[in-house]
Scaffold this motif. Structure first.
Motif, PDB file in Angstrom:
ATOM      1  N   VAL A 121       0.845  -1.196   0.000  1.00  0.00           N
ATOM      2  CA  VAL A 121       0.000   0.000   0.000  1.00  0.00           C
ATOM      3  C   VAL A 121       0.879   1.245   0.000  1.00  0.00           C
ATOM      4  N   ALA A 122       1.931   1.217   0.829  1.00  0.00           N
ATOM      5  CA  ALA A 122       2.864   2.349   0.862  1.00  0.00           C
ATOM      6  C   ALA A 122       3.517   2.537  -0.505  1.00  0.00           C
ATOM      7  N   PHE A 123       3.873   1.416  -1.147  1.00  0.00           N
ATOM      8  CA  PHE A 123       4.463   1.489  -2.481  1.00  0.00           C
ATOM      9  C   PHE A 123       3.510   2.159  -3.471  1.00  0.00           C
ATOM     10  N   ALA A 124       2.225   1.793  -3.391  1.00  0.00           N
ATOM     11  CA  ALA A 124       1.240   2.373  -4.302  1.00  0.00           C
ATOM     12  C   ALA A 124       1.105   3.877  -4.085  1.00  0.00           C
ATOM     13  N   VAL A 125       1.084   4.307  -2.807  1.00  0.00           N
ATOM     14  CA  VAL A 125       0.976   5.734  -2.500  1.00  0.00           C
ATOM     15  C   VAL A 125       2.192   6.486  -3.028  1.00  0.00           C
ATOM     16  N   LEU A 126       3.370   5.914  -2.801  1.00  0.00           N
ATOM     17  CA  LEU A 126       4.599   6.556  -3.272  1.00  0.00           C
ATOM     18  C   LEU A 126       4.635   6.625  -4.791  1.00  0.00           C
ATOM     19  N   THR A 127       4.117   5.604  -5.446  1.00  0.00           N
ATOM     20  CA  THR A 127       4.087   5.605  -6.906  1.00  0.00           C
ATOM     21  C   THR A 127       3.242   6.758  -7.432  1.00  0.00           C
ATOM     22  N   LEU A 128       2.107   7.005  -6.800  1.00  0.00           N
ATOM     23  CA  LEU A 128       1.259   8.124  -7.212  1.00  0.00           C
ATOM     24  C   LEU A 128       2.004   9.445  -7.040  1.00  0.00           C
ATOM     25  N   GLY A 129       2.740   9.599  -5.925  1.00  0.00           N
ATOM     26  CA  GLY A 129       3.517  10.820  -5.713  1.00  0.00           C
ATOM     27  C   GLY A 129       4.619  10.984  -6.741  1.00  0.00           C
ATOM     28  N   ALA A 130       5.302   9.887  -7.065  1.00  0.00           N
ATOM     29  CA  ALA A 130       6.376   9.946  -8.048  1.00  0.00           C
ATOM     30  C   ALA A 130       5.846  10.282  -9.436  1.00  0.00           C
ATOM     31  N   VAL A 131       4.697   9.722  -9.799  1.00  0.00           N
ATOM     32  CA  VAL A 131       4.105  10.030 -11.101  1.00  0.00           C
ATOM     33  C   VAL A 131       3.692  11.497 -11.163  1.00  0.00           C
ATOM     34  N   ALA A 132       3.138  12.029 -10.056  1.00  0.00           N
ATOM     35  CA  ALA A 132       2.788  13.454 -10.019  1.00  0.00           C
ATOM     36  C   ALA A 132       4.031  14.312 -10.220  1.00  0.00           C
ATOM     37  N   LEU A 133       5.135  13.935  -9.572  1.00  0.00           N
ATOM     38  CA  LEU A 133       6.381  14.670  -9.731  1.00  0.00           C
ATOM     39  C   LEU A 133       6.890  14.572 -11.162  1.00  0.00           C
ATOM     40  N   ALA A 134       6.766  13.385 -11.766  1.00  0.00           N
ATOM     41  CA  ALA A 134       7.193  13.201 -13.152  1.00  0.00           C
ATOM     42  C   ALA A 134       6.380  14.078 -14.099  1.00  0.00           C
ATOM     43  N   LEU A 135       5.066  14.165 -13.862  1.00  0.00           N
ATOM     44  CA  LEU A 135       4.209  14.992 -14.710  1.00  0.00           C
ATOM     45  C   LEU A 135       4.585  16.468 -14.592  1.00  0.00           C
ATOM     46  N   VAL A 136       4.939  16.903 -13.370  1.00  0.00           N
ATOM     47  CA  VAL A 136       5.352  18.292 -13.178  1.00  0.00           C
ATOM     48  C   VAL A 136       6.653  18.572 -13.925  1.00  0.00           C
ATOM     49  N   PHE A 137       7.608  17.649 -13.842  1.00  0.00           N
ATOM     50  CA  PHE A 137       8.861  17.832 -14.579  1.00  0.00           C
ATOM     51  C   PHE A 137       8.602  17.873 -16.087  1.00  0.00           C
ATOM     52  N   GLY A 138       7.665  17.055 -16.543  1.00  0.00           N
ATOM     53  CA  GLY A 138       7.321  17.086 -17.957  1.00  0.00           C
ATOM     54  C   GLY A 138       6.777  18.428 -18.382  1.00  0.00           C
ATOM     55  N   ARG A 139       5.898  19.015 -17.574  1.00  0.00           N
ATOM     56  CA  ARG A 139       5.340  20.331 -17.890  1.00  0.00           C
ATOM     57  C   ARG A 139       6.416  21.413 -17.839  1.00  0.00           C
ATOM     58  N   LEU A 140       7.295  21.346 -16.835  1.00  0.00           N
ATOM     59  CA  LEU A 140       8.367  22.327 -16.728  1.00  0.00           C
ATOM     60  C   LEU A 140       9.331  22.233 -17.910  1.00  0.00           C
ATOM     61  N   ALA A 141       9.595  21.005 -18.356  1.00  0.00           N
ATOM     62  CA  ALA A 141      10.505  20.818 -19.481  1.00  0.00           C
ATOM     63  C   ALA A 141       9.919  21.384 -20.769  1.00  0.00           C
ATOM     64  N   GLN A 142       8.606  21.369 -20.908  1.00  0.00           N
ATOM     65  CA  GLN A 142       7.990  21.991 -22.073  1.00  0.00           C
ATOM     66  C   GLN A 142       8.208  23.496 -22.062  1.00  0.00           C
ATOM     67  N   ARG A 143       8.185  24.074 -20.887  1.00  0.00           N
ATOM     68  CA  ARG A 143       8.364  25.518 -20.763  1.00  0.00           C
ATOM     69  C   ARG A 143       9.831  25.920 -20.875  1.00  0.00           C
ATOM     70  N   HIS A 144      10.732  25.133 -20.273  1.00  0.00           N
ATOM     71  CA  HIS A 144      12.168  25.436 -20.274  1.00  0.00           C
ATOM     72  C   HIS A 144      12.944  24.188 -20.698  1.00  0.00           C
ATOM     73  N   PRO A 145      12.995  23.905 -21.991  1.00  0.00           N
ATOM     74  CA  PRO A 145      13.656  22.673 -22.467  1.00  0.00           C
ATOM     75  C   PRO A 145      15.172  22.820 -22.596  1.00  0.00           C
ATOM     76  N   GLN A 146      15.832  23.200 -21.501  1.00  0.00           N
ATOM     77  CA  GLN A 146      17.280  23.383 -21.526  1.00  0.00           C
ATOM     78  C   GLN A 146      17.956  22.455 -20.527  1.00  0.00           C
TER      79      GLN A 146
END
Length: 462
Positions: free
Chosen positions: A61-86
């Motif tokens: 269960v802890a693994f599943a919760v952490l996975t959701l947090g990591a995916v949210a962080l990955a999505l944020v990095f993806g959005r930031l990379a679109q704005r600043h692809p350097q």
């Protein structure tokens, strides 16, 4: 301290298109995805099932919760990379939002994380090399030599150019995932529910058990930022960095969850709690015999070499980006064949020095503390990056999009920020205390670099 205001992203040197040397190749989506997966999955996965087994299957269960947090962080990095692809990732985002000082802290803390982690990976790899070649573990000097070799081989691949980094990363990821997928997928065919043991194996409450097991698992997802940090070396970064980050994180999460679940069902709970090599025990349970140890040792060494290959590249990219903006010494700006060569050399020298200190001084306790500190220093860029995304969204600097998309991005950024705070809390008081000292040491470096920049841009009075 008042930081120097950052220039607009459009005029920042890190935002300029970098000339590519003839014959140099950027990473495509497959290699960028392998970079993310390879850096997230180092050697820890080979011990994780046994580490969380004492808490029972509630750890899943802890693994599943952490996975959701990591995916949210990955999505944020993806959005930031679109704005600043350097190149630079968190450094670029923090500087664009909050100025030079915040950008420097992101670069400094991330750099500390990479070279200390490289030393840790190399030392850990020696243990698995000792299974394959017993002579390696016969004496501390042979172990030290093996650890240094494991560090320098990926460094040489990096110095040869980005095409070789990509090739090593692709091959290492494929070879690493073959045995992991064997257990993660094939192990489900041999799954025995009787081996799972109790759902909650401790006297803690459900929330306490989830939090306690999460404290061990929290750092399994460090590395989700890998493609963003190397955005300058990725083809069409505005598009591919986000995709690689999400694909790599989801792929790593799938292997983590399936692998841990399979081991739980293959190895009896009482045996798993005290196991020193849970994947070895799982392979032996699937096919019999004792050859599982050799297979897992090979996979672990390949896994760590691949992680070292990727982390060595990342360790040079952030100082390179900061050096272009005058926040790190200019020498870190030197780049050949698409690789910041000075950053690679300095990083591997620091990691090698820490490795030598570990073996010659017998300072295992000190080394473990330093490694734990990296779990804190790694979260500083995460917090600054997610805060930068919130700033872009709330300040009106985000592109004009549908209101629903702004709400979605805001929720993701808030979740990723909370996830990063959880990482800090899981580091423990000692690691936070030591990590803050590391950060404060960087303040003196920032003062020197800021003074140099001012002397270079402001004419003397009179």
């Amino acid at each position: 301290m008042t930081s120097t205001a950052a220039p607009p992203a459009e005029t920042s040197r890190t935002a300029e298109a970098e000339p590519r040397p003839q014959g140099d190749r950027r990473f495509g989506l497959p290699v960028a995805t392998c970079l993310v997966m390879g850096n997230i999955i180092g050697g820890g996965i080979f011990l994780l099932p046994a580490s969380v087994a004492p808490f029972g299957t509630i750890s899943l269960v802890a693994f599943a919760v952490l996975t959701l947090g990591a995916v949210a962080l990955a999505l944020v990095f993806g959005r930031l990379a679109q704005r600043h692809p350097q190149t630079g990732g968190p450094y670029v985002y923090a500087r664009a939002a909050f100025g030079d000082f915040a950008g420097f802290l992101a670069a400094w803390s991330y750099w500390i994380t990479t070279w200390v982690s490289n030393a840790a990976l190399a030392v850990a790899a020696v243990g698995y090399l000792g299974v394959l070649f017993p002579a390696v573990g016969a004496h501390k000097w042979s172990m030290c030599l093996a650890a240094l070799t494991v560090q320098w081989l990926p460094a040489l691949a990096n110095l040869a150019g980005t095409r070789y980094v990509g090739a090593v990363q692709l091959v290492a990821t494929v070879l690493k995932f073959a045995p992991l997928l064997l257990v993660a997928v094939g192990g489900l065919l041999f799954f025995d529910p009787a081996n799972l043991g109790p759902f909650r194996a401790t006297d803690q409450s459900a929330v306490g058990a989830v939090s306690a097991s999460a404290a061990i698992l929290l750092f399994s997802y460090l590395g989700v930022e890998s493609a963003a940090v190397s955005a300058g070396e990725v083809r069409d970064p505005a598009r591919n960095v986000g995709r690689a980050t999400i694909l790599g994180t989801v792929g790593a999460a799938t292997v983590y969850l399936l692998g841990t679940l399979a081991v739980f069902g293959l190895v009896a709970h009482d045996t798993l709690v005290s196991s020193q090599a849970p994947f070895t025990d799982a392979v032996n349970a699937m096919f019999g015999g004792t050859w599982g140890g050799t297979v897992v040792a090979c996979a672990a060494v390949i896994s760590m070499v691949g992680a070292l290959n990727g982390w060595t590249l990342l360790s040079a990219q952030t100082p390179y980006a900061a050096a272009k903006d005058g926040l790190f010494p200019k020498v870190f700006e030197t780049k050949k064949r698409g690789v910041p060569v000075v950053g690679v050399v300095v990083t591997v020298l620091l990691a090698s020095a820490l490795t030598l200190y570990n073996y010659t001084a017998g300072s295992e306790g000190v080394f473990e503390i330093l490694v734990l500190v990296t779990t804190f220093t790694a979260t500083v860029p995460y917090l600054l990056s997610t805060a930068a995304q919130l700033y872009f969204l709330l300040s009106g600097r985000s592109e004009r999009v549908h209101r629903g998309r702004l709400v979605r991005d805001g929720v993701l950024a808030a979740l990723a920020f909370a996830f990063s705070m959880w990482l800090v809390a899981g580091s423990g008081y000692a690691a936070v205390y030591q990590g803050v000292l590391f950060l404060f040491a960087g303040v003196a470096v920032y003062a020197v670099m800021a003074a140099r920049r001012r002397r270079a841009t402001v004419p003397p009075a009179g």
